[in-house]
Motif scaffolding. Sequence first.
Motif, short mmCIF file in Angstrom:
data_model
loop_
_atom_site.label_atom_id
_atom_site.label_comp_id
_atom_site.label_asym_id
_atom_site.label_seq_id
_atom_site.Cartn_x
_atom_site.Cartn_y
_atom_site.Cartn_z
N GLN A 1 27.46 -24.56 -8.07
CA GLN A 1 26.10 -24.19 -7.74
C GLN A 1 26.15 -23.46 -6.41
OE1 GLN A 1 23.91 -27.82 -7.57
NE2 GLN A 1 23.52 -27.87 -9.75
N PRO A 2 25.60 -22.26 -6.35
CA PRO A 2 25.63 -21.53 -5.09
C PRO A 2 24.80 -22.23 -4.02
CG PRO A 2 24.26 -20.38 -6.68
CD PRO A 2 24.92 -21.52 -7.40
N LEU A 3 25.20 -22.04 -2.78
CA LEU A 3 24.51 -22.67 -1.66
C LEU A 3 23.09 -22.15 -1.54
CD1 LEU A 3 24.81 -24.62 0.68
CD2 LEU A 3 25.59 -22.73 2.08
N ILE A 4 22.91 -20.85 -1.76
CA ILE A 4 21.58 -20.24 -1.71
C ILE A 4 21.22 -19.80 -3.13
CG2 ILE A 4 20.17 -18.41 -0.70
CD1 ILE A 4 22.15 -18.36 1.64
N MET B 1 15.78 -17.81 -3.74
CA MET B 1 15.77 -17.65 -2.28
C MET B 1 16.24 -16.24 -1.88
SD MET B 1 14.40 -20.09 -0.73
CE MET B 1 14.86 -19.75 0.94
N TRP B 2 17.20 -15.70 -2.62
CA TRP B 2 17.63 -14.34 -2.34
C TRP B 2 16.48 -13.36 -2.57
CZ3 TRP B 2 21.30 -13.43 0.76
CH2 TRP B 2 22.44 -14.21 0.78
N TYR B 3 15.67 -13.62 -3.62
CA TYR B 3 14.51 -12.77 -3.86
C TYR B 3 13.51 -12.87 -2.72
CZ TYR B 3 16.23 -12.23 -8.62
OH TYR B 3 17.00 -11.95 -9.72
N ILE B 4 13.32 -14.07 -2.20
CA ILE B 4 12.41 -14.25 -1.08
C ILE B 4 12.94 -13.54 0.16
CG2 ILE B 4 11.47 -15.98 0.52
CD1 ILE B 4 11.24 -17.87 -1.88
N VAL B 5 14.23 -13.66 0.42
CA VAL B 5 14.84 -12.97 1.57
C VAL B 5 14.70 -11.46 1.42
CG1 VAL B 5 17.05 -12.49 2.70
CG2 VAL B 5 16.44 -14.83 2.14
N ARG C 1 22.26 -35.76 -0.58
CA ARG C 1 22.63 -35.41 -1.95
C ARG C 1 24.13 -35.20 -2.08
NH1 ARG C 1 19.44 -30.57 -3.43
NH2 ARG C 1 17.84 -31.04 -1.93
N GLN C 2 24.76 -34.61 -1.07
CA GLN C 2 26.20 -34.33 -1.14
C GLN C 2 27.02 -35.62 -1.15
OE1 GLN C 2 26.22 -30.98 -2.15
NE2 GLN C 2 28.12 -31.06 -1.03
#
Length: 128
Positions: free
Chosen positions: A47-50, A54-58, A124-125
Amino acid sequence: MEKQFNREEELMKRLLNEAGTETPSADFKKRIMMAVENRNVTVKPYQPLIPKFMWYIVAACMVSAVAGLYAMYADISLSWSFDLKIPQYLDMPRIDLSRTMQYAIAFVALFFLEIPFLKRFVDRQYSL
């Protein structure tokens, strides 16, 4: 300083020579591999960290920031007039803060906003 280092080095060499090296048993590798195979380990999918949203929001923030800067310096007038009739008794006092104080308040606010997210991430980790 060098004499002390040499003494320590000689002492370590002498102690290592006295202790010798240990050799593992004949089935050492076999026992290790069996122990590794017997572990019940589940592999979590990547699972990617971001995440993607979120990339779309950035990206949207970056585009709006660039568009805003362009609009500020390109002599484009976006004058929207919201005639809000604020009564005189609701007049808020003006607070003048230095630029450094504004940065400090913003930094502390972001810091305290970030703590719950980091705590949840760490929980969670390491809860597995």
